[in-house]
Design a protein around this motif. Structure first.
Motif, short mmCIF file in Angstrom:
data_model
loop_
_atom_site.label_atom_id
_atom_site.label_comp_id
_atom_site.label_asym_id
_atom_site.label_seq_id
_atom_site.Cartn_x
_atom_site.Cartn_y
_atom_site.Cartn_z
N GLU A 1 0.82 -1.21 0.00
CA GLU A 1 0.00 0.00 0.00
C GLU A 1 0.85 1.26 0.00
O GLU A 1 0.42 2.32 -0.46
N LYS A 2 2.08 1.16 0.52
CA LYS A 2 2.95 2.33 0.61
C LYS A 2 3.85 2.51 -0.61
O LYS A 2 4.52 3.53 -0.73
N ALA B 1 6.17 3.11 -6.85
CA ALA B 1 7.45 2.46 -7.16
C ALA B 1 7.45 1.06 -6.56
O ALA B 1 8.04 0.83 -5.50
N PRO B 2 6.77 0.13 -7.20
CA PRO B 2 6.61 -1.22 -6.64
C PRO B 2 7.96 -1.91 -6.40
O PRO B 2 8.90 -1.78 -7.19
N TYR C 1 -0.49 -7.54 -5.48
CA TYR C 1 0.18 -6.25 -5.63
C TYR C 1 -0.48 -5.43 -6.74
O TYR C 1 -0.73 -4.22 -6.60
N ARG C 2 -0.78 -6.08 -7.85
CA ARG C 2 -1.43 -5.40 -8.97
C ARG C 2 -2.81 -4.89 -8.56
O ARG C 2 -3.21 -3.77 -8.92
N ALA C 3 -3.56 -5.68 -7.77
CA ALA C 3 -4.88 -5.26 -7.32
C ALA C 3 -4.80 -4.02 -6.44
O ALA C 3 -5.64 -3.12 -6.53
N VAL C 4 -3.80 -3.96 -5.57
CA VAL C 4 -3.62 -2.79 -4.70
C VAL C 4 -3.33 -1.55 -5.55
O VAL C 4 -3.90 -0.47 -5.32
N ARG C 5 -2.47 -1.70 -6.54
CA ARG C 5 -2.11 -0.56 -7.39
C ARG C 5 -3.29 -0.12 -8.26
O ARG C 5 -3.51 1.08 -8.46
#
Length: 336
Positions: free
Chosen positions: A247-248, A252-253, A286-290
């Motif tokens: 989330e943070k 910049a994953p 990760y993609r869902a969060v972004r």
């Protein structure tokens, strides 16, 4: 002090509570009704409990010639409930504090007349506050430069993009001298408790919150949202560490290796944890969060799709659009 005076309740004692304190609310069409009620009702209850007028409330809105959505002395909330209003304040009069209340989408908060009214009140020395999306309008009016502030978490992404230097916090409310900002929802109850306690004492303020069955007063710096464990329904410490890091780092994953190192587990074990505990792969989560962050920016900000793609860590607008359509079933442009 006589025994009779010593036994007087806080609200009955002579002092700063003797003169009514005037509090104004500037309502933006579509304002969050619950946030507004949580902010104004404690002051109304304080008057009832004290048996006299401690606080005088006023409600303001744009006139018909001042802004789109104005309806001749009435402003509609998010639920359609209309509140009778007077024109935006031009003189200080007896105003002690004025809050701006906003809800809906930031794309509808370009309100020059309200921005001007907020600046005018600040020049007159009125304490200025914002509730839910209201702090966004305060920032747009130039009243939060170099000031710590908060607003509803839903608007955090759009606010950071619109005001890159903003000192935004995730607190429930922030009291910074003559600026008050609050996250909305039920958080204004906690802010009102602090303001009433400051003026009338904690015992009386507690009676006000008891009136609303609000038994657990939140501190100013308490978080607005439930913990990651509650939101994702997981309790494994390594997973929680990674989910919070996701989330943070939407812009910049981090790679799988860096995330595994952060959680002190192997990459293989991290993959297994996501599949077993979350039912999805690490990369999919990760993609869902972004993408969820991107969806908020599409709805709330005027950024171009390419700019939103970059803010969500995608290499191009085309890559973002393909991922967005696959995840949500519609294109970014149709979402907007």
């Amino acid at each position: 002090m006589s025994d009779a005076r010593a036994q007087m309740p806080d609200a009955a004692r002579p002092g700063p509570g003797d003169r009514p304190q005037e509090i104004g609310f500037i309502l933006v069409p579509g304002f969050a009704l619950m946030s507004f009620a949580s902010a104004c009702e404690p002051f109304r209850a304080a008057n009832d409990l004290a048996g006299r007028t401690l606080y005088r409330l006023r409600y303001f809105g744009e006139g018909e010639d001042e802004g789109e959505g104005a309806r001749g002395g009435r402003v509609a909330s998010s639920s359609g409930t209309e509140v009778p209003t007077e024109d935006l304040p031009r003189e200080r009069g007896d105003l002690h504090t004025v809050f701006v209340c906003a809800g809906g989408e930031p794309t509808g908060w370009d309100r020059p007349a309200i921005h001007a009214a907020l600046r005018r009140m600040a020049r007159y020395g009125v304490r200025v506050g914002g509730i839910s999306g209201g702090p966004y309008l305060m920032a747009a009016a130039g009243l939060l430069a170099e000031r710590p502030f908060t607003l509803h978490w839903e608007y955090a992404g759009a606010t950071v993009e619109a005001f890159p230097g903003a000192r935004l916090t995730r607190a429930r409310y922030v009291a910074d001298a003559d600026r008050l900002t609050c996250g909305g929802g039920v958080a204004p109850l906690d802010m009102a408790y602090a303001l009433i306690a400051e003026r009338m004492g904690t015992a009386f303020a507690r009676r006000v919150l008891d009136w609303f069955l609000h038994t657990a007063v939140g501190a100013a710096d308490d978080p607005q949202r439930a913990s990651a464990a509650e939101r994702y329904g997981v309790h494994h410490p390594a997973l929680l560490t990674v989910l919070e890091a996701m989330e943070k780092t939407v812009e910049a994953p981090l790679g799988r290796r860096a995330m595994a190192r952060l959680a002190a587990v192997s990459e293989r074990h991290l993959d297994r944890l996501f599949l077993e505990r979350c039912g999805v792969r690490f990369s999919a989560q990760y993609r869902a969060v972004r993408l969820a962050h991107g969806r908020r920016l599409l709805r709330q900000s005027p950024l171009r799709i390419g700019e939103i793609a970059a803010a969500c860590g995608f290499s191009s607008a085309a890559h973002f659009s393909r991922s967005y359509r696959s995840h949500f079933g519609c294109s970014p442009s149709s979402e907007r």
